[in-house]
Scaffold this motif. Structure first.
Motif, PDB file in Angstrom:
ATOM      1  N   ASP A 283      79.150  28.851  96.676  1.00 36.38           N
ATOM      2  CA  ASP A 283      79.968  28.366  95.565  1.00 36.38           C
ATOM      3  C   ASP A 283      79.102  28.217  94.318  1.00 36.38           C
ATOM      4  N   LEU A 284      79.626  28.714  93.194  1.00 35.62           N
ATOM      5  CA  LEU A 284      78.894  28.649  91.918  1.00 35.62           C
ATOM      6  C   LEU A 284      79.618  27.687  90.980  1.00 35.62           C
ATOM      7  N   LEU A 285      78.903  26.653  90.574  1.00 35.43           N
ATOM      8  CA  LEU A 285      79.432  25.645  89.661  1.00 35.43           C
ATOM      9  C   LEU A 285      78.586  25.630  88.394  1.00 35.43           C
ATOM     10  N   GLY A 286      79.195  25.076  87.343  1.00 33.52           N
ATOM     11  CA  GLY A 286      78.480  24.956  86.081  1.00 33.52           C
ATOM     12  C   GLY A 286      78.784  23.642  85.395  1.00 33.52           C
ATOM     13  N   ARG A 287      77.871  23.222  84.541  1.00 32.31           N
ATOM     14  CA  ARG A 287      78.051  21.964  83.814  1.00 32.31           C
ATOM     15  C   ARG A 287      77.414  22.093  82.432  1.00 32.31           C
ATOM     16  N   LEU A 288      78.094  21.533  81.447  1.00 29.01           N
ATOM     17  CA  LEU A 288      77.596  21.525  80.074  1.00 29.01           C
ATOM     18  C   LEU A 288      77.968  20.191  79.445  1.00 29.01           C
ATOM     19  N   GLY A 289      77.000  19.533  78.839  1.00 27.26           N
ATOM     20  CA  GLY A 289      77.272  18.218  78.246  1.00 27.26           C
ATOM     21  C   GLY A 289      76.310  17.910  77.119  1.00 27.26           C
ATOM     22  N   GLY A 290      76.637  16.829  76.423  1.00 22.40           N
ATOM     23  CA  GLY A 290      75.775  16.397  75.331  1.00 22.40           C
ATOM     24  C   GLY A 290      76.271  15.110  74.720  1.00 22.40           C
ATOM     25  N   TYR A 291      75.405  14.494  73.941  1.00 21.50           N
ATOM     26  CA  TYR A 291      75.774  13.272  73.226  1.00 21.50           C
ATOM     27  C   TYR A 291      74.951  13.190  71.955  1.00 21.50           C
ATOM     28  N   PHE A 292      75.374  12.297  71.088  1.00 24.73           N
ATOM     29  CA  PHE A 292      74.736  12.140  69.783  1.00 24.73           C
ATOM     30  C   PHE A 292      74.678  10.658  69.445  1.00 24.73           C
ATOM     31  N   ASP A 293      73.505  10.191  69.059  1.00 29.82           N
ATOM     32  CA  ASP A 293      73.321   8.786  68.670  1.00 29.82           C
ATOM     33  C   ASP A 293      73.430   8.660  67.159  1.00 29.82           C
ATOM     34  N   GLN A 294      74.526   8.073  66.714  1.00 30.38           N
ATOM     35  CA  GLN A 294      74.736   7.832  65.285  1.00 30.38           C
ATOM     36  C   GLN A 294      74.381   6.389  64.970  1.00 30.38           C
ATOM     37  N   ARG A 295      73.295   6.217  64.230  1.00 31.81           N
ATOM     38  CA  ARG A 295      72.846   4.867  63.906  1.00 31.81           C
ATOM     39  C   ARG A 295      73.665   4.312  62.743  1.00 31.81           C
ATOM     40  N   ILE A 296      74.297   3.173  63.010  1.00 33.41           N
ATOM     41  CA  ILE A 296      75.004   2.459  61.953  1.00 33.41           C
ATOM     42  C   ILE A 296      74.039   1.508  61.260  1.00 33.41           C
ATOM     43  N   THR A 297      73.248   0.811  62.051  1.00 28.89           N
ATOM     44  CA  THR A 297      72.120   0.030  61.548  1.00 28.89           C
ATOM     45  C   THR A 297      70.925   0.386  62.436  1.00 28.89           C
ATOM     46  N   GLN A 298      69.839  -0.326  62.243  1.00 26.42           N
ATOM     47  CA  GLN A 298      68.661  -0.063  63.065  1.00 26.42           C
ATOM     48  C   GLN A 298      68.884  -0.467  64.524  1.00 26.42           C
ATOM     49  N   ARG A 299      69.858  -1.325  64.792  1.00 22.97           N
ATOM     50  CA  ARG A 299      70.109  -1.777  66.159  1.00 22.97           C
ATOM     51  C   ARG A 299      71.500  -1.419  66.676  1.00 22.97           C
ATOM     52  N   LEU A 300      72.413  -1.106  65.814  1.00 24.03           N
ATOM     53  CA  LEU A 300      73.782  -0.801  66.213  1.00 24.03           C
ATOM     54  C   LEU A 300      73.982   0.712  66.191  1.00 24.03           C
ATOM     55  N   ILE A 301      74.288   1.298  67.357  1.00 28.69           N
ATOM     56  CA  ILE A 301      74.367   2.756  67.499  1.00 28.69           C
ATOM     57  C   ILE A 301      75.708   3.131  68.130  1.00 28.69           C
ATOM     58  N   LEU A 302      76.352   4.125  67.555  1.00 31.63           N
ATOM     59  CA  LEU A 302      77.595   4.679  68.092  1.00 31.63           C
ATOM     60  C   LEU A 302      77.263   6.013  68.752  1.00 31.63           C
ATOM     61  N   GLN A 303      77.693   6.147  70.041  1.00 32.25           N
ATOM     62  CA  GLN A 303      77.355   7.345  70.798  1.00 32.25           C
ATOM     63  C   GLN A 303      78.610   8.067  71.280  1.00 32.25           C
ATOM     64  N   PRO A 304      79.004   9.176  70.644  1.00 34.40           N
ATOM     65  CA  PRO A 304      80.036  10.043  71.231  1.00 34.40           C
ATOM     66  C   PRO A 304      79.403  10.905  72.328  1.00 34.40           C
ATOM     67  N   ARG A 305      80.219  11.208  73.355  1.00 32.52           N
ATOM     68  CA  ARG A 305      79.692  11.915  74.517  1.00 32.52           C
ATOM     69  C   ARG A 305      80.763  12.855  75.062  1.00 32.52           C
ATOM     70  N   ILE A 306      80.319  14.028  75.546  1.00 31.39           N
ATOM     71  CA  ILE A 306      81.234  14.988  76.158  1.00 31.39           C
ATOM     72  C   ILE A 306      80.554  15.626  77.356  1.00 31.39           C
ATOM     73  N   GLU A 307      81.388  15.920  78.389  1.00 30.15           N
ATOM     74  CA  GLU A 307      80.880  16.622  79.570  1.00 30.15           C
ATOM     75  C   GLU A 307      81.982  17.524  80.099  1.00 30.15           C
TER      76      GLU A 307
END
Length: 380
Positions: A283-307
């Motif tokens: 059986d052949l399977l595949g996976r592709l994913g990623g995320y991005f760290d968007q800094r709002i402040t130096q300590r507050l980060i918003l992370q969108p993610r997809i898989e």
């Protein structure tokens, strides 16, 4: 008078005679040697021999000037003198004769000008140096030897010092562990949990990496899980190529996969990864994913993610359909109490599609799961 090797025409100097009485006019008395008529003529050329042989004034000092006289010569009388016959000019002075001997300087007898200092091809009269010199054909100097300090310090000590420098500048072996997701997922049919993490050990080029992810329910335990053991090698400054094995765990069939994949940092600071898995059943399977760290402040980060998960064919034992089997989107907001410890909250949406959704409904499961999540991101 001799002035630095130059003879000047003699001019009678006068001196005021003491007055006989207040009404008597002062009579002038001539002082100094009497010159012949030929010597007194200002247009006569100076004798070349005497011009060059005359000693310079002691210490190259100019004769002293006192009230318009210079060693008994009336300077006022010199103002009208014409010294243009046979003259070669110096700045601010006219001199006669073909040879002009100045203190400490010999000048050509045929010219009163200082000879120009030139090099081949120089037409400006200025001396060339450095990169202005014409190209030559001399061999280049020998380059300095490598490890030049070995000529001064003991060889073994210098080698030990170089090894320590290379160790500190990139040859170190480091370890890293991170759980990007460790969260609680409240659900209508039972609260669940999920994790996604990795660890590696090695240097900048070669590493041993471990990856794991899975999910389950608190009342039922782990449903699906996997563990990957990979050799990771840097193929450029931003991406690693990874090969190894994957082992499935959990309630489903236990499958073992040969794995090849990549991970790295894409332009605009996107963390991306992808892999292909070939099971021992073909059986052949595949996976592709990623995320991005968007800094709002130096300590507050918003992370969108997809898989995204894919399959080359249906795998009924694992309830996986061919094509795109499922897609997950998430959005998480974390606060870094420290860089290594950051709690977060967010939302997650998971959708099974195609044959995979049909397999889920047949087993009494929902094809779509969404809800609020809360967890912590940690690394050390």
């Amino acid at each position: 008078m001799d002035m630095g090797g130059m003879k000047m025409p003699a001019t009678p100097a006068t001196k005021l005679k003491p007055r006989a009485s207040g009404k008597t006019k002062a009579r002038l008395r001539t002082v100094g040697p009497t010159r012949s008529r030929a010597a007194a003529q200002p247009t006569k050329h100076m004798n070349k021999a005497s011009a060059t042989a005359a000693p310079a004034a002691k210490g190259n000092h100019m004769p002293s000037m006192d009230h318009g006289s210079m060693n008994g010569i009336d300077l006022k009388a010199m103002r009208g003198m014409d010294m243009s016959a046979g003259t070669k000019s110096m700045p601010g002075m006219d001199m006669t004769g073909d040879a002009k001997a100045m203190p400490g300087m010999a000048m050509p007898a045929s010219s009163g000008a200082m000879p120009a200092m030139t090099t081949p091809g120089n037409t400006s009269g200025m001396t060339k140096s450095g990169t202005d010199l014409p190209a030559g054909s001399a061999p280049a100097p020998a380059p300095p030897m490598a490890n030049y300090a070995d000529r001064i310090f003991p060889f073994l000590e210098m080698r030990r010092s170089r090894d320590a420098m290379m160790q500190e500048s990139g040859a170190q072996k480091l370890a890293f562990v991170m759980f990007n997701l460790a969260e609680y997922q409240p659900r209508g049919n039972g609260d669940g949990f999920r994790w996604d993490g990795q660890a590696w050990y090695g240097g900048d080029i070669h590493r041993l990496a471990l990856k794991t992810e899975g999910e389950g329910k608190f009342r039922d335990g782990v449903e699906t899980a996997e563990l990957q053991a990979l050799y990771s090698r840097a193929i450029d400054p931003y991406f690693n190529l990874q090969v190894g094995v994957r082992q499935d765990l959990g309630k489903g069939p236990r499958r073992t996969y040969a794995t090849i994949g990549f991970e790295g940092l894409a332009p605009y600071m996107f963390e991306v990864e992808g892999a292909l898995f070939l099971s021992n059943k073909g059986d052949l399977l595949g996976r592709l994913g990623g995320y991005f760290d968007q800094r709002i402040t130096q300590r507050l980060i918003l992370q969108p993610r997809i898989e995204l998960n894919l399959a080359a064919r249906d795998v009924r034992e694992n309830r996986i359909g061919a094509g795109l089997s499922n897609a997950e989107l998430g959005l998480r907001l974390r606060y870094e109490i420290t860089r290594q410890f950051a709690p977060y909250v967010g939302v997650s949406w998971d959708r099974k599609v195609g044959a995979t959704a049909r397999f889920a409904r047949a087993a009494g499961e929902d094809a779509t799961n969404s809800g609020v999540v809360a967890g912590v991101r940690i690394w050390f």
